[in-house]
Design a protein around this motif. Structure first.
Motif, PDB file in Angstrom:
ATOM      1  N   ALA A 216      -0.154   5.051   3.682  1.00  0.00           N
ATOM      2  CA  ALA A 216       0.446   5.821   4.782  1.00  0.00           C
ATOM      3  C   ALA A 216       1.865   6.239   4.408  1.00  0.00           C
ATOM      4  N   TYR A 217       1.977   7.048   3.361  1.00  0.00           N
ATOM      5  CA  TYR A 217       3.295   7.426   2.841  1.00  0.00           C
ATOM      6  C   TYR A 217       4.067   8.320   3.808  1.00  0.00           C
ATOM      7  N   ASP A 218       3.358   9.091   4.642  1.00  0.00           N
ATOM      8  CA  ASP A 218       4.046   9.952   5.593  1.00  0.00           C
ATOM      9  C   ASP A 218       4.832   9.145   6.621  1.00  0.00           C
ATOM     10  N   ILE A 219       4.355   7.911   6.886  1.00  0.00           N
ATOM     11  CA  ILE A 219       5.065   7.010   7.795  1.00  0.00           C
ATOM     12  C   ILE A 219       6.113   6.203   7.028  1.00  0.00           C
ATOM     13  N   LYS A 220       5.735   5.711   5.859  1.00  0.00           N
ATOM     14  CA  LYS A 220       6.628   4.854   5.078  1.00  0.00           C
ATOM     15  C   LYS A 220       7.910   5.570   4.654  1.00  0.00           C
ATOM     16  N   GLU A 221       7.811   6.877   4.386  1.00  0.00           N
ATOM     17  CA  GLU A 221       8.998   7.604   3.936  1.00  0.00           C
ATOM     18  C   GLU A 221      10.047   7.729   5.042  1.00  0.00           C
ATOM     19  N   LYS A 222       9.638   7.448   6.289  1.00  0.00           N
ATOM     20  CA  LYS A 222      10.572   7.508   7.409  1.00  0.00           C
ATOM     21  C   LYS A 222      11.222   6.158   7.684  1.00  0.00           C
ATOM     22  N   ILE A 223      10.811   5.131   6.919  1.00  0.00           N
ATOM     23  CA  ILE A 223      11.282   3.770   7.149  1.00  0.00           C
ATOM     24  C   ILE A 223      12.082   3.263   5.946  1.00  0.00           C
ATOM     25  N   GLY A 224      13.219   2.643   6.225  1.00  0.00           N
ATOM     26  CA  GLY A 224      14.010   1.998   5.181  1.00  0.00           C
ATOM     27  C   GLY A 224      14.140   0.520   5.496  1.00  0.00           C
ATOM     28  N   VAL A 225      14.004  -0.331   4.474  1.00  0.00           N
ATOM     29  CA  VAL A 225      14.089  -1.783   4.676  1.00  0.00           C
ATOM     30  C   VAL A 225      15.094  -2.373   3.694  1.00  0.00           C
ATOM     31  N   VAL A 226      16.044  -3.150   4.232  1.00  0.00           N
ATOM     32  CA  VAL A 226      17.019  -3.849   3.392  1.00  0.00           C
ATOM     33  C   VAL A 226      16.900  -5.335   3.700  1.00  0.00           C
ATOM     34  N   PHE A 227      16.337  -6.080   2.739  1.00  0.00           N
ATOM     35  CA  PHE A 227      16.110  -7.504   2.940  1.00  0.00           C
ATOM     36  C   PHE A 227      17.401  -8.301   2.735  1.00  0.00           C
ATOM     37  N   GLN A 228      17.419  -9.533   3.293  1.00  0.00           N
ATOM     38  CA  GLN A 228      18.575 -10.409   3.112  1.00  0.00           C
ATOM     39  C   GLN A 228      18.751 -10.767   1.645  1.00  0.00           C
ATOM     40  N   ASP A 229      17.660 -11.046   0.954  1.00  0.00           N
ATOM     41  CA  ASP A 229      17.737 -11.339  -0.476  1.00  0.00           C
ATOM     42  C   ASP A 229      17.799 -10.023  -1.256  1.00  0.00           C
ATOM     43  N   VAL A 230      18.737  -9.946  -2.173  1.00  0.00           N
ATOM     44  CA  VAL A 230      18.908  -8.735  -2.973  1.00  0.00           C
ATOM     45  C   VAL A 230      17.674  -8.520  -3.845  1.00  0.00           C
ATOM     46  N   ALA A 231      17.115  -7.312  -3.776  1.00  0.00           N
ATOM     47  CA  ALA A 231      15.902  -6.999  -4.544  1.00  0.00           C
ATOM     48  C   ALA A 231      16.117  -5.720  -5.345  1.00  0.00           C
ATOM     49  N   VAL A 232      16.711  -5.879  -6.535  1.00  0.00           N
ATOM     50  CA  VAL A 232      16.933  -4.742  -7.434  1.00  0.00           C
ATOM     51  C   VAL A 232      16.490  -5.127  -8.840  1.00  0.00           C
TER      52      VAL A 232
END
Length: 245
Positions: free
Chosen positions: A5-21
Protein backbone atom coordinates in the motif's frame (compact mmCIF):
# COMPACT_ATOMS: atom_id res chain seq x y z
CA UNK A 1 -2.41 -1.86 5.83
CA UNK A 2 -1.11 -4.14 3.09
CA UNK A 3 2.67 -4.36 2.45
CA UNK A 4 2.21 -2.94 -1.05
CA UNK A 5 0.00 0.00 0.00
CA UNK A 6 2.62 2.51 -1.12
CA UNK A 7 0.04 5.21 -1.89
CA UNK A 8 -0.76 5.28 1.83
CA UNK A 9 2.76 4.67 3.13
CA UNK A 10 4.23 7.60 1.18
CA UNK A 11 1.97 9.90 3.21
CA UNK A 12 3.33 8.58 6.52
CA UNK A 13 6.65 9.34 8.20
CA UNK A 14 7.95 7.41 11.22
CA UNK A 15 10.84 8.40 13.49
CA UNK A 16 11.61 5.74 16.08
CA UNK A 17 13.21 6.39 19.48
CA UNK A 18 16.13 4.15 18.54
CA UNK A 19 18.26 5.61 15.75
CA UNK A 20 17.87 3.51 12.59
CA UNK A 21 20.34 4.57 9.90
CA UNK A 22 23.00 2.82 7.77
CA UNK A 23 26.48 3.14 9.23
CA UNK A 24 28.16 2.62 5.84
CA UNK A 25 26.30 5.54 4.23
CA UNK A 26 26.95 9.25 4.67
CA UNK A 27 24.37 11.69 6.03
CA UNK A 28 23.32 12.64 2.50
CA UNK A 29 23.27 9.03 1.29
CA UNK A 30 21.13 7.91 4.24
CA UNK A 31 18.53 10.59 3.61
CA UNK A 32 18.65 9.88 -0.12
CA UNK A 33 18.01 6.18 0.49
CA UNK A 34 14.96 6.65 2.73
CA UNK A 35 13.54 9.44 0.61
CA UNK A 36 14.09 7.31 -2.49
CA UNK A 37 11.72 4.67 -1.16
CA UNK A 38 8.88 7.02 -2.06
CA UNK A 39 10.25 9.76 -4.33
CA UNK A 40 11.53 8.35 -7.64
CA UNK A 41 11.98 11.63 -9.52
CA UNK A 42 15.71 12.44 -9.00
CA UNK A 43 15.37 16.20 -9.36
CA UNK A 44 12.47 16.31 -6.92
CA UNK A 45 14.23 13.98 -4.50
CA UNK A 46 17.38 16.13 -4.55
CA UNK A 47 15.34 19.16 -3.47
CA UNK A 48 13.54 17.16 -0.79
CA UNK A 49 16.86 15.95 0.63
CA UNK A 50 18.18 19.50 0.73
CA UNK A 51 15.01 20.66 2.50
CA UNK A 52 15.36 17.89 5.10
CA UNK A 53 19.04 18.67 5.71
CA UNK A 54 18.25 22.35 6.24
CA UNK A 55 15.28 21.57 8.46
CA UNK A 56 17.40 19.62 10.98
CA UNK A 57 20.54 21.74 10.60
CA UNK A 58 22.92 19.19 9.07
CA UNK A 59 24.29 21.35 6.24
CA UNK A 60 27.88 21.04 7.49
CA UNK A 61 27.66 17.28 8.02
CA UNK A 62 26.24 15.95 4.75
CA UNK A 63 29.45 14.00 3.95
CA UNK A 64 29.90 12.65 7.48
CA UNK A 65 29.26 9.02 8.40
CA UNK A 66 26.99 8.23 11.40
CA UNK A 67 29.94 7.12 13.54
CA UNK A 68 31.39 10.62 13.17
CA UNK A 69 28.28 12.31 14.55
CA UNK A 70 27.39 13.17 18.14
CA UNK A 71 24.26 11.73 19.73
CA UNK A 72 22.32 14.91 19.03
CA UNK A 73 23.37 15.00 15.37
CA UNK A 74 22.46 11.33 14.99
CA UNK A 75 18.95 12.07 16.22
CA UNK A 76 18.69 14.93 13.74
CA UNK A 77 19.73 12.55 10.96
CA UNK A 78 17.17 10.02 12.19
CA UNK A 79 14.44 12.64 11.89
CA UNK A 80 15.61 13.78 8.45
CA UNK A 81 15.42 10.19 7.16
CA UNK A 82 11.87 9.82 8.43
CA UNK A 83 10.46 13.08 7.05
CA UNK A 84 12.49 13.72 3.86
CA UNK A 85 9.69 12.48 1.58
CA UNK A 86 7.41 15.21 3.04
CA UNK A 87 4.73 12.99 4.59
CA UNK A 88 1.45 14.51 5.72
CA UNK A 89 1.29 12.35 8.88
CA UNK A 90 4.41 11.98 11.06
CA UNK A 91 4.89 9.69 14.08
CA UNK A 92 7.68 10.85 16.42
CA UNK A 93 8.68 8.60 19.32
CA UNK A 94 10.65 10.56 21.94
CA UNK A 95 12.98 12.24 19.42
CA UNK A 96 14.84 14.34 22.03
CA UNK A 97 15.84 11.59 24.46
CA UNK A 98 19.46 11.94 25.67
CA UNK A 99 20.43 14.87 23.46
CA UNK A 100 22.26 18.09 24.34
CA UNK A 101 20.23 21.31 24.82
CA UNK A 102 21.34 22.81 21.50
CA UNK A 103 20.28 19.74 19.50
CA UNK A 104 17.05 19.54 21.48
CA UNK A 105 16.15 23.12 20.58
CA UNK A 106 17.07 22.47 16.95
CA UNK A 107 14.89 19.35 16.83
CA UNK A 108 11.93 21.12 18.44
CA UNK A 109 12.26 24.05 16.02
CA UNK A 110 12.25 21.60 13.10
CA UNK A 111 9.14 19.82 14.41
CA UNK A 112 7.33 23.12 14.83
CA UNK A 113 8.16 24.00 11.21
CA UNK A 114 6.73 20.67 10.04
CA UNK A 115 3.57 21.33 12.05
CA UNK A 116 3.27 24.91 10.77
CA UNK A 117 3.73 23.67 7.20
CA UNK A 118 0.63 21.51 7.54
CA UNK A 119 1.85 18.10 8.71
CA UNK A 120 -0.18 16.19 11.29
CA UNK A 121 2.24 15.11 14.04
CA UNK A 122 1.69 12.38 16.63
CA UNK A 123 4.31 13.09 19.28
CA UNK A 124 5.23 10.73 22.12
CA UNK A 125 7.30 12.11 24.99
CA UNK A 126 7.82 12.13 28.76
CA UNK A 127 8.86 15.79 28.67
CA UNK A 128 5.74 17.83 29.42
CA UNK A 129 7.40 21.14 28.52
CA UNK A 130 7.82 19.84 24.96
CA UNK A 131 4.14 18.97 24.83
CA UNK A 132 3.23 22.54 25.76
CA UNK A 133 5.47 23.88 23.00
CA UNK A 134 4.39 21.56 20.19
CA UNK A 135 0.99 19.98 20.73
CA UNK A 136 -2.50 21.32 20.01
CA UNK A 137 -4.21 18.38 21.69
CA UNK A 138 -2.83 16.08 24.38
CA UNK A 139 -3.59 12.58 25.66
CA UNK A 140 -2.17 11.49 29.02
CA UNK A 141 -1.62 7.73 29.21
CA UNK A 142 -0.71 5.59 32.18
CA UNK A 143 -0.15 1.85 31.75
CA UNK A 144 -1.93 1.97 28.41
CA UNK A 145 -5.03 3.65 29.83
CA UNK A 146 -6.23 7.09 28.71
CA UNK A 147 -6.54 9.28 31.82
CA UNK A 148 -7.29 12.60 30.16
CA UNK A 149 -7.48 14.25 26.75
CA UNK A 150 -7.87 17.81 25.48
CA UNK A 151 -5.96 20.99 24.79
CA UNK A 152 -3.17 22.02 27.17
CA UNK A 153 -5.45 24.64 28.73
CA UNK A 154 -8.29 22.15 29.15
CA UNK A 155 -5.97 19.70 30.89
CA UNK A 156 -4.57 22.38 33.18
CA UNK A 157 -8.12 23.02 34.39
CA UNK A 158 -8.02 19.50 35.83
CA UNK A 159 -5.33 20.53 38.31
CA UNK A 160 -6.59 21.09 41.84
CA UNK A 161 -4.20 23.99 42.31
CA UNK A 162 -4.78 27.45 40.87
CA UNK A 163 -1.33 28.97 41.28
CA UNK A 164 2.24 28.14 42.28
CA UNK A 165 4.53 30.77 43.81
CA UNK A 166 8.27 30.24 44.10
CA UNK A 167 10.40 32.38 46.42
CA UNK A 168 14.18 32.33 46.81
CA UNK A 169 14.92 32.94 50.51
CA UNK A 170 18.30 32.36 52.15
CA UNK A 171 16.88 31.55 55.60
CA UNK A 172 13.32 30.96 56.71
CA UNK A 173 12.36 30.20 60.29
CA UNK A 174 9.79 27.45 60.91
CA UNK A 175 7.59 30.04 62.62
CA UNK A 176 7.17 31.92 59.35
CA UNK A 177 6.52 28.73 57.44
CA UNK A 178 3.60 27.93 59.75
CA UNK A 179 2.21 31.43 59.35
CA UNK A 180 2.52 31.28 55.56
CA UNK A 181 0.81 27.90 55.56
CA UNK A 182 -2.15 29.49 57.34
CA UNK A 183 -2.51 32.31 54.82
CA UNK A 184 -5.75 32.36 52.83
CA UNK A 185 -5.97 29.92 49.88
CA UNK A 186 -2.65 28.19 50.65
CA UNK A 187 -2.78 24.46 49.93
CA UNK A 188 0.79 23.24 50.54
CA UNK A 189 4.24 24.69 51.14
CA UNK A 190 7.76 23.25 50.97
CA UNK A 191 11.19 24.73 51.65
CA UNK A 192 14.24 23.04 50.14
CA UNK A 193 17.63 24.46 49.15
CA UNK A 194 16.60 28.05 49.88
CA UNK A 195 13.55 27.67 47.62
CA UNK A 196 10.10 28.17 49.12
CA UNK A 197 7.33 26.68 46.98
CA UNK A 198 3.72 27.55 47.77
CA UNK A 199 0.70 26.08 46.00
CA UNK A 200 -2.71 27.76 46.17
CA UNK A 201 -6.11 26.16 45.70
CA UNK A 202 -7.73 29.32 44.39
CA UNK A 203 -7.56 33.13 44.45
CA UNK A 204 -6.30 35.88 42.15
CA UNK A 205 -4.21 38.11 44.45
CA UNK A 206 -2.13 35.48 46.21
CA UNK A 207 1.23 36.87 45.09
CA UNK A 208 0.41 40.39 46.28
CA UNK A 209 -0.74 39.12 49.67
CA UNK A 210 2.41 37.02 50.07
CA UNK A 211 4.67 39.96 49.20
CA UNK A 212 2.80 42.10 51.74
CA UNK A 213 3.36 39.41 54.38
CA UNK A 214 7.08 39.09 53.64
CA UNK A 215 7.46 42.87 53.77
CA UNK A 216 5.53 43.12 57.06
CA UNK A 217 7.75 40.46 58.65
CA UNK A 218 10.94 41.98 57.14
CA UNK A 219 11.76 38.68 55.41
CA UNK A 220 14.34 39.29 52.69
CA UNK A 221 14.08 37.37 49.43
CA UNK A 222 16.04 37.38 46.16
CA UNK A 223 13.46 36.24 43.62
CA UNK A 224 9.75 35.65 43.59
CA UNK A 225 7.50 34.57 40.74
CA UNK A 226 4.08 33.07 40.10
CA UNK A 227 2.97 30.49 37.56
CA UNK A 228 -0.11 28.51 36.65
CA UNK A 229 -0.18 24.72 36.98
CA UNK A 230 1.87 22.92 34.32
CA UNK A 231 1.07 19.71 32.46
CA UNK A 232 3.60 18.05 34.72
CA UNK A 233 1.42 19.01 37.71
CA UNK A 234 -1.63 17.58 35.96
CA UNK A 235 0.22 14.33 35.20
CA UNK A 236 1.24 13.91 38.82
CA UNK A 237 -2.29 14.57 40.06
CA UNK A 238 -3.80 12.06 37.66
CA UNK A 239 -1.24 9.30 38.15
CA UNK A 240 0.22 10.06 41.57
CA UNK A 241 3.64 9.25 40.13
CA UNK A 242 6.76 11.01 38.92
CA UNK A 243 7.35 11.01 35.18
CA UNK A 244 9.19 7.86 34.25
CA UNK A 245 10.08 5.51 31.41
Amino acid sequence: MKPNAYDIKEKIGVVFQDVAVFQELTVYENIDYFCGLYIKDKKKRKQYIQDAIELVGLEEFRKFYPKQLSGGLLRRLNIACGIAHKPSIIFLDEPTVAVDPQSRNNILDGIKKLRDNGATILYTTHYMEEVEIICDRVIILDKGKVLAAGTTEELKELAKIEEKVTVEISELDKKYMEEIKNLENVDEISYNGNILLITYKKGKNNLIELIDYLKKESIKYNKIYSERPTLNDVFLELTGKELRD
